[in-house]
Design an enzyme around this catalytic site. Structure first.
Site, PDB file in Angstrom:
ATOM      1  N   ASP A  22       0.877  -1.320  -0.050  1.00 51.56           N
ATOM      2  CA  ASP A  22      -0.018  -0.182  -0.089  1.00 51.56           C
ATOM      3  C   ASP A  22       0.826   1.178  -0.131  1.00 51.56           C
ATOM      4  OD1 ASP A  22      -2.146   1.748   0.570  1.00 51.56           O
ATOM      5  OD2 ASP A  22      -2.171   1.516   2.718  1.00 51.56           O
TER       6      ASP A  22
ATOM      7  N   GLU B  26       3.448  -8.160   7.037  1.00 51.64           N
ATOM      8  CA  GLU B  26       2.123  -8.875   6.697  1.00 51.64           C
ATOM      9  C   GLU B  26       2.299  -9.874   5.480  1.00 51.64           C
ATOM     10  OE1 GLU B  26      -1.022  -6.011   6.075  1.00 51.64           O
ATOM     11  OE2 GLU B  26      -0.914  -5.239   8.426  1.00 51.64           O
TER      12      GLU B  26
ATOM     13  N   TYR C 112      -6.727  -3.508  12.457  1.00 53.30           N
ATOM     14  CA  TYR C 112      -7.389  -2.232  11.982  1.00 53.30           C
ATOM     15  C   TYR C 112      -9.030  -2.537  12.404  1.00 53.30           C
ATOM     16  CZ  TYR C 112      -3.438  -0.584   9.990  1.00 53.30           C
ATOM     17  OH  TYR C 112      -2.269   0.179   9.518  1.00 53.30           O
TER      18      TYR C 112
ATOM     19  N   GLU D 105       1.003  -1.906  14.136  1.00 53.19           N
ATOM     20  CA  GLU D 105       0.036  -1.005  13.238  1.00 53.19           C
ATOM     21  C   GLU D 105      -1.291  -0.851  13.820  1.00 53.19           C
ATOM     22  OE1 GLU D 105      -0.273  -1.482   8.901  1.00 53.19           O
ATOM     23  OE2 GLU D 105       2.079  -1.958   8.958  1.00 53.19           O
TER      24      GLU D 105
HETATM   25  C1  BDP Z   1      -1.461  -2.347   6.735  1.00 50.44           C
HETATM   26  C2  BDP Z   1      -0.222  -2.378   5.903  1.00 50.44           C
HETATM   27  C3  BDP Z   1       0.131  -0.973   5.611  1.00 50.44           C
HETATM   28  C4  BDP Z   1      -1.036  -0.295   5.019  1.00 50.44           C
HETATM   29  C5  BDP Z   1      -2.120  -0.206   5.960  1.00 50.44           C
HETATM   30  C6  BDP Z   1      -3.330   0.427   5.642  1.00 50.44           C
HETATM   31  O1  BDP Z   1       0.933  -3.081   6.538  1.00 50.44           O
HETATM   32  O2  BDP Z   1       1.314  -0.924   4.726  1.00 50.44           O
HETATM   33  O3  BDP Z   1      -0.933   0.834   4.507  1.00 50.44           O
HETATM   34  O4  BDP Z   1      -2.479  -1.685   6.289  1.00 50.44           O
HETATM   35  O5  BDP Z   1      -4.179  -0.075   4.750  1.00 50.44           O
HETATM   36  O6  BDP Z   1      -2.058  -3.602   6.513  1.00 50.44           O
HETATM   37  O7  BDP Z   1      -3.421   1.637   5.805  1.00 50.44           O
END
Ligand code: BDP
Length: 689
Positions: free
Chosen positions: A244, A488, A541, A577
C-alpha cells in the site's frame, strides 16, 4: 481476457549481464564463519544473553559497506544535482540496450530531461506517462575528478550509489562496473582502474534503472497484460502490487565518489555488552588490498579522551564506568556515543600508507524475555510510529530539511521509536537515530509477500541476500534493536513455515545480538512463521477495515487478540500498526469515519486496552502512520493513504496532540532512573515537570 505476464515482465526486468556479487571471499578476512544451524533459536532470553559469545562465530558477511566518511586518508565528492535522464518508452523497453546508450553521452542518442538526484522521477514532471512508467530509465552525469584521484595509483576511487530503485546497471565511460538488485540498500564499484587509465580528468557515469517488480523481487509485484483489444490497445499492461504505497523509482539517495588508499579498512563489526559497570566493545576489522599491515584502535569518549585501546584485527575493548547508550526519554543522558578510531598502517611496494576510519559506537544491550523487551537490562516500552520515506514532489528522494523536520516532530510527539516500514531507510536516518536516541525496528523490503510464487526458493534466496545487505549496512547502529524480515506476508500459506524459519535463522546467524521478527496480520492459529520470531508484532485495524464505524467493538476484539497470541506463544507483543484514514480538516461529532474525531476516538479505544496489557506482556505501540503518504490510485485511497497523524506536509491532525499527550505520559512512567522527563522541544510543555 487478461493473463499474468511472464515474457513481458521478465523482459523488462531481465538482467542483460549476470548479477555480480559485490566481492568474493578473501583469504585475508578475519571473521570466523560458523555453521548456520548452530544459530537456530533457543529461548529468546538465552540467546540474547549469549549475544557477545555467539557474535564470535557469527556468519561472515562478505564485503564491507562502511558509510563513506571523510578522514585524513579519505575524500568524498557528492554527485547530487541535475542528471540527464531518459525513460525508454520503446515497446519492449530495451532500445537503450539495443542502441547501447551507455556508449556515448546520452544526449547523442536522443532527447534528455533534467532530473534531480536524489529524487524519484515520478512526480517532478508534468507527464502522466512518466509518472506511471514501468521499465528502464537512464540517468547520466559527468564528474570532474581531482587530479590526485586520477594520477595517484595508491588511491582507490569508489562510486557509491545510496539507492537505485529497483534494479540498476552502472557504466563508467561506457564500461560496465556494477549491477544491483533491490531499491533500498547501497552498492559500490571500484572504478580506480577506469579513471586512472587515461588522460581524462572526468568520467561519465551512466545508470540504467528498472522499476519492474516480479513475484521474486522485494517487494514483489506482477505485470498484468490486458489482451482484450476491444478494451485496451495492443501491448497494454499494468504493474500490480500487493503493498500500500506508491512504487516510486529512481536514484533516491546520494550518489557519490570517495577514495581510500589501495590497502584499506573494508569493514568493521562491533558488538557491545556490559559487565557490571564495565562496557565491553568487541570489534573485528576487515582489511582489503594488502597482506602486510598493522591495525590500531582507540575508543574516545564524547570529550575526545581515549578510554580504551587495542591492536590487531579483532579484540575486546573494556571501558570502566561506561556511559551507556540509552534511548531518548528513558534516561537523562541518552544516546551516548563513543568514537572508535581505527588506524591501518600498511606496507606496500610504494612505501607505508595509512587509512583512518572513525565509527560512532553506542554501548548497550538488548534482550527479550517472555514478556519484556530489555534495553540495558531495563524494560523498554516502544511508543512510536511507523513511517514512510516519501513526501511531496520529491517522492522518496532523500532530503535533509524533511529529515530534520521529521525528527523534530518525533521529539515533539515524545516518540521513542519507529519501524522502517516497509523497507530500509537512508543511512543518514539511522545516524540521526543513533545521535538522538530514537530506537529502530529495522525492516527489510519484504512487504506484499502474498503469492505462493513469492515463497519459492528463488525468492527465498534473494530475501536471504537482502538480509545480508541490510545487516551489513546497519549492524553497528546502536539505535537498531530488532530486525523485521517482512510485513504482513501471507504467513498462513503452507510454504511460509520453512520460508520464515530459514530467513529468521539466517538473520540470527548474521547478527546473534539482536532479536528478529516479522510483522503479522494473520490469525494467531494460522500463522506458520510466528513460532520463529522473538517478539510478536501484530497489526490490526478494528473498526476500520471491519465493523466500519463501530468503535465499541475495539476493546473486546483487541483484548481477545492479545490474549490469544500470548497464550499461544508467551512472547512479548508489539501493536505494530493501528489507525484510521483521516482527511485533515474534516470534523464530525458524533465521530464518523474519515473525520479527525473518528481517528482520535479509535485511537483512544486502542489505548484503553494497551494500558491494561502493557502491565503484562505488550511492550509497544506504533501508530500507522506518522504522516500521510502516496499510494497507487484506487477508490479506497484519496490521493494516498490518509492514516497519518501528520499530513504529508507535516502539519498535525487532532490525533497528533492526543498521541503527544500519551507518549509524554508514557515517557514519564517508563523512565530510568525514575524521574520526570523534560520536554526537549517546548519549554512550556504541559509535560515538563
Ligand atoms: C497495513 C499495511 C500498511 C497499509 C495499512 C493500511 O501494513 O502498509 O498502509 O495496512 O491499509 O495492513 O493503511
Amino acid at each position: 481476457m487478461a493473463r499474468e505476464a511472464s515474457g513481458g515482465a521478465r523482459d523488462f526486468a531481465r538482467r542483460p549481464v549476470r548479477l555480480q556479487r559485490r566481492s568474493e571471499p578473501s583469504g585475508k578476512r578475519l571473521a570466523v564463519s560458523c555453521h548456520e544451524r548452530s544459530m537456530l533459536r533457543g529461548p529468546a532470553a538465552v540467546w540474547a544473553a549469549l549475544g557477545p559469545l555467539l557474535w564470535a562465530c557469527g556468519l561472515a558477511l562478505r564485503g564491507g559497506m562502511l558509510y563513506p566518511r571523510e578522514s585524513p586518508s579519505r575524500e568524498r565528492k557528492e554527485l547530487n544535482g541535475l542528471w540527464s535522464f531518459r525513460a525508454d518508452f520503446s515497446e519492449n523497453r530495451r532500445q537503450g540496450f539495443e542502441q547501447q546508450w551507455y556508449r556515448t553521452p546520452l544526449r547523442e542518442s536522443g532527447p534528455t530531461l533534467d532530473m534531480p538526484v536524489p529524487s524519484s522521477f515520478n512526480d517532478v514532471g508534468q507527464d502522466r506517462q512518466l509518472r506511471s512508467f514501468v521499465g528502464w530509465v537512464w540517468y547520466e552525469r559527468e564528474a570532474t575528478l581531482p587530479q590526485r584521484w586520477t594520477q595517484d595509483l595508491g588511491t582507490r576511487v569508489v562510486l557509491r550509489i545510496g539507492s537505485a530503485h529497483y534494479y540498476a546497471i552502472v557504466w563508467v565511460n561506457g564500461v560496465h562496473v556494477a549491477e544491483h538488485e533491490g531499491g533500498h540498500l547501497p552498492f559500490e564499484a571500484d572504478i580506480s582502474k577506469l579513471v586512472q587509465s587515461g588522460p581524462l580528468a572526468s568520467c561519465r557515469i551512466t545508470i540504467a534503472i528498472n522499476n519492474t517488480l516480479t513475484p521474486h523481487t522485494l517487494p514483489p509485484g506482477t505485470i498484468l497484460y490486458q489482451t482484450d483489444t476491444s478494451k485496451y490497445p495492443k501491448g497494454y499492461f499494468v504493474q500490480n502490487i500487493n503493498f500500500d504505497f506508491f512504487n516510486y523509482a529512481g536514484l533516491h539517495r546520494p550518489v557519490l565518489l570517495y577514495t581510500t588508499p589501495t590497502t584499506y579498512i573494508d569493514d568493521i563489526t562491533i558488538s557491545t555488552s556490559v559487565n557490571q559497570d564495565t562496557g565491553l566493545v568487541d570489534y573485528q576489522i576487515f582489511v582489503e588490498g594488502g597482506e602486510h599491515f598493522q591495525l590500531e584502535v582507540r575508543l574516545l569518549d564524547e570529550e575526545g579522551k581515549v578510554v580504551a585501546q587495542g591492536t590487531g584485527g579483532r579484540g575486546q575493548l573494556q571501558v570502566p564506568n561506561a556511559h551507556l547508550w540509552w534511548p531518548y526519554l528513558m534516561h537523562e543522558h541518552p544516546a551516548y556515543l563513543y568514537s572508535l578510531e581505527v588506524r591501518l598502517t600498511a606496507q606496500t611496494a610504494a612505501g607505508s600508507v595509512s587509512d583512518f576510519y572513525t565509527l560512532p559506537v553506542g554501548i548497550r544491550t538488548v534482550a527479550v524475555t517472555e514478556h519484556q523487551f530489555l534495553i540495558n537490562g531495563k524494560p523498554f516500552y516502544f511508543h512510536g510510529v511507523n513511517k514512510h520515506e516519501d513526501a511531496d514532489i520529491r517522492g522518496k528522494g532523500f532530503d535533509w530539511p524533511l529529515l530534520v523536520k521529521d525528527f523534530n516532530l518525533l521529539r515533539w510527539l515524545g516518540a521513542n521509536a519507529f519501524r522502517t516500514s516497509h523497507y530500509p531507510y537512508a543511512e543518514e536516518v539511522m545516524q540521526l537515530c543513533d545521535r538522538y536516541g530514537i530506537v529502530v525496528i529495522d525492516e527489510s523490503p519484504g512487504v506484499g509477500i502474498v503469492l505462493v510464487e513469492s515463497y519459492s526458493n528463488v525468492s527465498l534466496q534473494h530475501h536471504l541476500e537482502v538480509m545480508e545487505e541490510l545487516v551489513r549496512r546497519d549492524k553497528n547502529h546502536p539505535a537498531v534493536v530488532m530486525w523485521s524480515v517482512a510485513n504482513e506476508p501471507a504467513s498462513f500459506l503452507k510454504p511460509a513455515g520453512y520460508y520464515f524459519k530459514t530467513l529468521i535463522a539466517h538473520t540470527k546467524a548474521l547478527d546473534p545480538s539482536r532479536p528478529v521478527t516479522f510483522v503479522t496480520n494473520s490469525n494467531y492459529e494460522a500463522d506458520l512463521g510466528a513460532p520463529y520470531v522473538d517478539v510478536i508484532c501484530v497489526n490490526s485495524y478494528y473498526s476500520w477495515y471491519h465493523d466500519y464505524g463501530h468503535m465499541e467493538v475495539i476493546q473486546l476484539q483487541l483484548a481477545t487478540q492479545f490474549e490469544n497470541w500470548y497464550r499461544t506463544y508467551q512472547k512479548p507483543i508489539i501493536q505494530s500498526e493501528y489507525g484510521a484514514d483521516t482527511i485533515a480538516g474534516f470534523h464530525q461529532d458524533p465521530p464518523l469515519m474519515f473525520s479527525e474525531e473518528y481517528q482520535k476516538g479509535l485511537l483512544e479505544q486502542y489505548h484503553l486496552v494497551l494500558d491494561q496489557k502493557r502491565k503484562e506482556y505488550v511492550v509497544g505501540e506504533l501508530i500507522w502512520n506518522f504522516a500521510d503518504f502516496m499510494t497507487n490510485q484506487s477508490p479506497q485511497r484519496v490521493m494516498g493513504n490518509k492514516k497519518g497523524i501528520f499530513t504529508r506536509q507535516r502539519q498535525p491532525k487532532g490525533a497528533a496532540f492526543l498521541l503527544r499527550e500519551r507518549y509524554w505520559k508514557l515517557a514519564n512512567e517508563t523512565r530510568y532512573p525514575w524521574s520526570a522527563v523534560k520536554s526537549q522541544c517546548l519549554e512550556n510543555s504541559p509535560f515538563t515537570l
